[in-house]
Design an enzyme around this catalytic site. Structure first.
Site, PDB file in Angstrom:
ATOM      1  N   THR A   8       4.111  -8.529  -6.105  1.00 36.10           N
ATOM      2  CA  THR A   8       2.816  -8.589  -6.674  1.00 36.10           C
ATOM      3  C   THR A   8       2.157  -7.169  -6.514  1.00 36.10           C
ATOM      4  O   THR A   8       2.320  -6.769  -5.553  1.00 36.10           O
ATOM      5  CB  THR A   8       2.150  -9.634  -6.485  1.00 36.10           C
ATOM      6  N   GLY A   9       1.638  -6.641  -7.345  1.00 37.62           N
ATOM      7  CA  GLY A   9       0.805  -5.337  -7.332  1.00 37.62           C
ATOM      8  C   GLY A   9       1.888  -4.272  -6.967  1.00 37.62           C
ATOM      9  O   GLY A   9       1.736  -3.394  -6.119  1.00 37.62           O
ATOM     10  N   ALA A  10       2.982  -4.305  -7.919  1.00 35.54           N
ATOM     11  CA  ALA A  10       4.185  -3.279  -7.713  1.00 35.54           C
ATOM     12  C   ALA A  10       4.063  -2.055  -8.555  1.00 35.54           C
ATOM     13  O   ALA A  10       4.709  -1.250  -8.395  1.00 35.54           O
ATOM     14  CB  ALA A  10       5.569  -4.045  -8.158  1.00 35.54           C
ATOM     15  N   GLY A  15       2.954  -1.108  -3.036  1.00 38.77           N
ATOM     16  CA  GLY A  15       3.850  -2.126  -3.853  1.00 38.77           C
ATOM     17  C   GLY A  15       5.158  -1.298  -4.398  1.00 38.77           C
ATOM     18  O   GLY A  15       6.303  -1.674  -4.502  1.00 38.77           O
ATOM     19  N   TYR A 193     -13.988  -7.181   0.878  1.00 38.09           N
ATOM     20  CA  TYR A 193     -12.494  -6.975   1.280  1.00 38.09           C
ATOM     21  C   TYR A 193     -12.219  -7.517   2.747  1.00 38.09           C
ATOM     22  O   TYR A 193     -10.857  -8.088   2.576  1.00 38.09           O
ATOM     23  CB  TYR A 193     -12.252  -5.546   1.038  1.00 38.09           C
TER      24      TYR A 193
END
Length: 332
Positions: A8-10, A15, A193
């Site tokens: 994910t987040g590639a 990523g 965060y």
């Protein structure tokens, strides 16, 4: 059969570097890249294929901050694959970051500035908001969306001939002081965060307790300080350009200043090559780079209370039950 790896987040940063490095390690894997929209997914796929033209690369579209999107992609993945060998839970956001220059100056005067610069403790705040599901956006995207995805993919992750792996991108900014069980979505604070990354560490610990016997293992990594789109939003670009020579110098004293996405993916790739049965579930694996540019991995004990982790996991299950009631049409 080739191993199936979901990232994910590639579409950029760690990523994207991770995807490219995994194919360098094993060009036979089936790499499935997950991005927030189809256009970015296809653009990322095309970019990867320019350097690895024979690779098996497929795409899925998912917004981890949108539960309907998570449920749809989980259904799609269950239809496409019989199993998943690796899931890199890497997507994350840090909206509206602000630097507390007063705290930074105080750290300089008290000799704590290096610690603050390597962990962002006390100098980094964010402004969070509610998403369309009524959840805090950072919590939903960085942790809860991934948690729901894992829960929905249990049939692909558990009971396989070989172990399956979850590898979470955490942070050195994951601090217990920013997290509270009574406000685990961090609605009342300014360090969403940090809170979400500490929640990630807690979740990984409990997932091992719940699923190791079913062949599913979870690990957390810290990519270090990486210059990426997320980082560049903290300060104006011209300031980063002025600071870069100083940051390269700091790396001689702060090994977690990995700086490039390639270096930041070191721990992710290292875990790809390890047997999970021999890993310590209470360790976070940090990507490190020496002052002369040598990459290596440093394991550090997680600063987590296991009782708190269990209580938090129960809260996640309660929230899952509450939020998924409205999405019965997307559940099998």
């Amino acid at each position: 059969m080739e191993r199936v790896v979901l990232v994910t987040g590639a579409s950029g940063g760690v990523g994207l570097a991770l995807c490219q490095r995994l194919l360098e390690e094993d060009g036979r894997i089936h790499l499935c890249i997950a991005c927030r929209n189809a256009q970015r997914s296809e653009a990322t796929r095309d970019l990867i294929l320019t350097t690895h033209p024979n690779a098996q690369v497929s795409t899925v579209e998912v917004d981890l901050g949108n539960l309907a999107s998570v449920l749809r992609v989980a259904r799609e993945l269950r239809c496409r694959f019989q199993r998943l060998d690796f899931v890199y839970l890497n997507a994350g956001i840090m909206p509206n970051p602000h630097v507390n220059f007063k705290a930074l100056w105080h750290g300089l005067l008290t000799g704590k500035v290096l610690h603050m610069l390597t962990t962002a403790e006390g100098i980094m705040t964010q402004t969070d908001r509610l998403n369309g599901d009524g959840l805090q956006e950072v919590f939903a995207t960085n942790l809860f969306g991934h948690f729901i995805l894992v829960r929905q993919l249990e049939s692909l992750l558990c009971g396989n001939e070989k172990p399956s792996r979850l590898i979470w991108t955490s942070s050195s900014n994951a601090r217990e002081s920013a997290f509270s069980l009574s406000d685990y979505q961090h609605a009342k604070g300014k360090e969403s965060y940090s809170s979400s990354k500490y929640a990630t560490d807690l979740t990984s610990v409990v997932l091992n307790r719940k699923f190791n016997k079913q062949g599913l293992y979870s690990s957390v990594v810290c990519p270090g300080l990486v210059m990426s789109n997320m980082t560049y939003r903290i300060l104006p670009v011209f300031l980063w350009k002025l600071l870069m020579p100083i940051m390269w110098l700091i790396r001689f004293f702060a090994k977690t200043y990995t700086l490039t996405p390639y270096n930041g993916a070191e721990a992710h790739v290292w875990l790809f090559k390890q047997k999970p049965e021999y890993l310590d579930e209470l360790v976070k694996y940090h990507s490190c780079t020496s002052g002369l540019g040598r990459n290596y991995v440093e394991p550090r004990k997680l600063d987590v209370d296991e009782d708190t982790a269990e209580k938090f996991y129960e809260k996640l299950l309660e929230l899952e039950k509450q939020t998924l009631e409205r999405y019965s049409d997307l559940l099998d």
